[in-house]
Structures are given as C-alpha cells and as structure tokens.
Scaffold this motif. Structure first.
Motif, PDB file in Angstrom:
ATOM      1  N   GLY A  30      -2.809  -1.753  -3.567  1.00 15.28           N
ATOM      2  CA  GLY A  30      -2.697  -0.339  -3.230  1.00 15.28           C
ATOM      3  C   GLY A  30      -1.383   0.310  -3.618  1.00 15.28           C
ATOM      4  O   GLY A  30      -1.091   1.428  -3.198  1.00 15.28           O
ATOM      5  N   ALA A  31      -0.581  -0.379  -4.423  1.00 10.93           N
ATOM      6  CA  ALA A  31       0.699   0.186  -4.856  1.00 10.93           C
ATOM      7  C   ALA A  31       0.503   1.233  -5.941  1.00 10.93           C
ATOM      8  O   ALA A  31      -0.479   1.210  -6.684  1.00 10.93           O
ATOM      9  CB  ALA A  31       1.607  -0.926  -5.372  1.00 10.93           C
ATOM     10  N   LYS A  65       0.839  -1.203   0.000  1.00 13.63           N
ATOM     11  CA  LYS A  65       0.000   0.000   0.000  1.00 13.63           C
ATOM     12  C   LYS A  65       0.873   1.252   0.000  1.00 13.63           C
ATOM     13  O   LYS A  65       1.761   1.411   0.819  1.00 13.63           O
ATOM     14  CB  LYS A  65      -0.935   0.016   1.209  1.00 13.63           C
ATOM     15  CG  LYS A  65      -1.860   1.218   1.210  1.00 13.63           C
ATOM     16  CD  LYS A  65      -3.082   0.979   2.046  1.00 13.63           C
ATOM     17  CE  LYS A  65      -4.021   2.162   2.060  1.00 13.63           C
ATOM     18  NZ  LYS A  65      -4.429   2.629   0.760  1.00 13.63           N
ATOM     19  N   ASP A  66       0.621   2.115  -0.978  1.00  5.31           N
ATOM     20  CA  ASP A  66       1.318   3.383  -1.160  1.00  5.31           C
ATOM     21  C   ASP A  66       2.812   3.228  -1.476  1.00  5.31           C
ATOM     22  O   ASP A  66       3.554   4.204  -1.415  1.00  5.31           O
ATOM     23  CB  ASP A  66       1.133   4.305   0.046  1.00  5.31           C
ATOM     24  CG  ASP A  66      -0.328   4.671   0.248  1.00  5.31           C
ATOM     25  OD1 ASP A  66      -1.031   4.881  -0.760  1.00  5.31           O
ATOM     26  OD2 ASP A  66      -0.777   4.728   1.405  1.00  5.31           O
ATOM     27  N   LYS A  67       3.255   2.027  -1.805  1.00  2.00           N
ATOM     28  CA  LYS A  67       4.636   1.812  -2.218  1.00  2.00           C
ATOM     29  C   LYS A  67       4.725   1.988  -3.731  1.00  2.00           C
ATOM     30  O   LYS A  67       3.786   1.674  -4.462  1.00  2.00           O
ATOM     31  CB  LYS A  67       5.127   0.405  -1.853  1.00  2.00           C
ATOM     32  CG  LYS A  67       5.100   0.113  -0.355  1.00  2.00           C
ATOM     33  CD  LYS A  67       6.114   0.944   0.390  1.00  2.00           C
ATOM     34  CE  LYS A  67       6.130   0.561   1.855  1.00  2.00           C
ATOM     35  NZ  LYS A  67       7.127   1.317   2.607  1.00  2.00           N
ATOM     36  N   VAL A  68       5.851   2.484  -4.205  1.00  2.00           N
ATOM     37  CA  VAL A  68       6.084   2.629  -5.636  1.00  2.00           C
ATOM     38  C   VAL A  68       6.769   1.355  -6.122  1.00  2.00           C
ATOM     39  O   VAL A  68       7.885   1.047  -5.703  1.00  2.00           O
ATOM     40  CB  VAL A  68       6.945   3.865  -5.948  1.00  2.00           C
ATOM     41  CG1 VAL A  68       7.253   3.931  -7.439  1.00  2.00           C
ATOM     42  CG2 VAL A  68       6.239   5.131  -5.472  1.00  2.00           C
ATOM     43  N   VAL A  92      11.141   5.396  -5.014  1.00  2.00           N
ATOM     44  CA  VAL A  92      10.937   4.050  -5.561  1.00  2.00           C
ATOM     45  C   VAL A  92      11.162   3.079  -4.410  1.00  2.00           C
ATOM     46  O   VAL A  92      12.177   3.149  -3.721  1.00  2.00           O
ATOM     47  CB  VAL A  92      11.913   3.734  -6.717  1.00  2.00           C
ATOM     48  CG1 VAL A  92      11.735   2.293  -7.187  1.00  2.00           C
ATOM     49  CG2 VAL A  92      11.720   4.703  -7.873  1.00  2.00           C
ATOM     50  N   ASN A  93      10.217   2.163  -4.210  1.00  2.00           N
ATOM     51  CA  ASN A  93      10.321   1.209  -3.109  1.00  2.00           C
ATOM     52  C   ASN A  93      10.646  -0.208  -3.542  1.00  2.00           C
ATOM     53  O   ASN A  93      11.232  -0.967  -2.774  1.00  2.00           O
ATOM     54  CB  ASN A  93       9.005   1.193  -2.314  1.00  2.00           C
ATOM     55  CG  ASN A  93       8.623   2.552  -1.818  1.00  2.00           C
ATOM     56  OD1 ASN A  93       7.805   3.236  -2.434  1.00  2.00           O
ATOM     57  ND2 ASN A  93       9.226   2.982  -0.727  1.00  2.00           N
ATOM     58  N   VAL A  94      10.237  -0.582  -4.758  1.00  2.00           N
ATOM     59  CA  VAL A  94      10.423  -1.960  -5.233  1.00  2.00           C
ATOM     60  C   VAL A  94      10.750  -1.918  -6.723  1.00  2.00           C
ATOM     61  O   VAL A  94      10.117  -1.167  -7.471  1.00  2.00           O
ATOM     62  CB  VAL A  94       9.135  -2.811  -5.041  1.00  2.00           C
ATOM     63  CG1 VAL A  94       9.313  -4.214  -5.594  1.00  2.00           C
ATOM     64  CG2 VAL A  94       8.715  -2.857  -3.582  1.00  2.00           C
ATOM     65  N   ILE A  95      11.723  -2.727  -7.137  1.00  2.00           N
ATOM     66  CA  ILE A  95      11.987  -2.913  -8.571  1.00  2.00           C
ATOM     67  C   ILE A  95      11.879  -4.397  -8.880  1.00  2.00           C
ATOM     68  O   ILE A  95      12.442  -5.227  -8.159  1.00  2.00           O
ATOM     69  CB  ILE A  95      13.369  -2.353  -9.001  1.00  2.00           C
ATOM     70  CG1 ILE A  95      13.700  -2.699 -10.465  1.00  2.00           C
ATOM     71  CG2 ILE A  95      14.471  -2.862  -8.123  1.00  2.00           C
ATOM     72  CD1 ILE A  95      12.906  -2.003 -11.495  1.00  2.00           C
ATOM     73  N   VAL A  96      11.118  -4.715  -9.917  1.00  2.00           N
ATOM     74  CA  VAL A  96      10.999  -6.090 -10.389  1.00  2.00           C
ATOM     75  C   VAL A  96      11.519  -6.104 -11.821  1.00  2.00           C
ATOM     76  O   VAL A  96      10.851  -5.655 -12.746  1.00  2.00           O
ATOM     77  CB  VAL A  96       9.535  -6.594 -10.342  1.00  2.00           C
ATOM     78  CG1 VAL A  96       9.474  -8.054 -10.803  1.00  2.00           C
ATOM     79  CG2 VAL A  96       8.944  -6.446  -8.947  1.00  2.00           C
ATOM     80  N   GLY A 117      -7.592  -1.007  -9.175  1.00  2.00           N
ATOM     81  CA  GLY A 117      -7.589  -0.009  -8.122  1.00  2.00           C
ATOM     82  C   GLY A 117      -6.390   0.909  -8.072  1.00  2.00           C
ATOM     83  O   GLY A 117      -6.265   1.702  -7.134  1.00  2.00           O
ATOM     84  N   ALA A 118      -5.507   0.839  -9.051  1.00  2.00           N
ATOM     85  CA  ALA A 118      -4.329   1.705  -9.046  1.00  2.00           C
ATOM     86  C   ALA A 118      -4.732   3.172  -9.092  1.00  2.00           C
ATOM     87  O   ALA A 118      -5.545   3.566  -9.913  1.00  2.00           O
ATOM     88  CB  ALA A 118      -3.416   1.387 -10.225  1.00  2.00           C
ATOM     89  N   VAL A 119      -4.158   3.946  -8.207  1.00  2.00           N
ATOM     90  CA  VAL A 119      -4.409   5.378  -8.166  1.00  2.00           C
ATOM     91  C   VAL A 119      -3.515   6.091  -9.176  1.00  2.00           C
ATOM     92  O   VAL A 119      -3.929   7.049  -9.809  1.00  2.00           O
ATOM     93  CB  VAL A 119      -4.145   5.928  -6.746  1.00  2.00           C
ATOM     94  CG1 VAL A 119      -4.294   7.439  -6.702  1.00  2.00           C
ATOM     95  CG2 VAL A 119      -5.067   5.257  -5.751  1.00  2.00           C
TER      96      VAL A 119
END
Length: 135
Positions: free
Chosen positions: A30-31, A5-8, A85-89, A54-56
């Motif tokens: 919620g990302a 939630k709220d993570k980029v 940026v919180n996560v890179i895949v 649900g992406a904002v």
C-alpha cells in the motif's frame, strides 16, 4: 513504522534486481513509491509491476545517483510530487570484476561515485524530508 500503507517509499536502483523486488513489495503493502534507475526500460517494467501489485501512485525518474546535482533535484521533485517522504532505500549499486592491477582509477571512481557517494548524497538529500515526516 509498522506499516507501509500510504507511506512514501523512495527506492534507487529500482530498474531490476533487489530494487525492483523492494518496489513491488512496497507497492503491494500500500505504499506510494518513487523509483529511479539509469535503465529506463527496466524502470518502465518496474512501474508496470508496481501498478500490478496495487500501487496507487508511482513516480519514476531516470537518475544517475553519482550525479549529485541531479540527485538533489530528484529529492526535491519527489517531495513536491507526494508532499512528503517517509522512507529512502539507497539501493543503487554497481560492481566490477577483474584483477586490481588491471582496473583503472576511473573505474574505481565510477564504483565509488555510485556505491558510496550515491548513498551519502541520497541520505543527505532526503534526510530533511524524513525528519519532517516524523518517521
């Protein structure tokens, strides 16, 4: 990290397959998602699916992960857009079938450029942003 939630969350190769599924899942959690692919039509479909989930905020860009300069610029663009940026895949990947003796060196370069160098570049490009985020 217990929640997206709220993570980029940045996902390469999000125009189809696993990348698309990851983007839709992250959006549903919620990302804020940043997605890229070389396939613009597929990417547009993923944007719509992520919004339906649900992406904002969905940031999308055509990106060839084998293009080092473009990937480095993309990382900066995503960080500017979201402020973090919180996560890179590093999901983008390709395959080719055929007999080894029939495959050209250029075909191997293409595969390695995406599957190996793309992951290395993506990790190096986003690592400072990940460290700065605390995640």
């Amino acid at each position: 990290m217990k929640s997206l939630k709220d993570k980029v969350v940045v996902i390469t190769g999000a125009g189809s397959g696993i990348g698309r599924a990851l983007a839709v899942h992250a959006a549903g959690q919620g990302a804020l998602v940043a997605i890229s692919d070389v396939n613009e039509a597929g990417l547009a479909e993923t944007v719509a699916l992520a919004k339906d989930a649900g992406a904002v905020d969905v940031h999308s860009a055509k990106l060839d992960v084998a293009d080092r300069a473009a990937f480095l610029a993309y990382a900066d663009e995503v960080a500017r857009h979201f402020g973090r940026v919180n996560v890179i895949v590093n999901n983008a990947g390709v395959t080719m079938t055929g007999d080894f003796e029939d495959m050209t060196l250029e075909e191997f370069d293409w595969i390695m450029g995406i599957n190996v160098n793309g992951v290395i570049t993506g990790t190096k490009a986003f690592l400072p942003h990940l460290i700065a985020s605390g995640d």
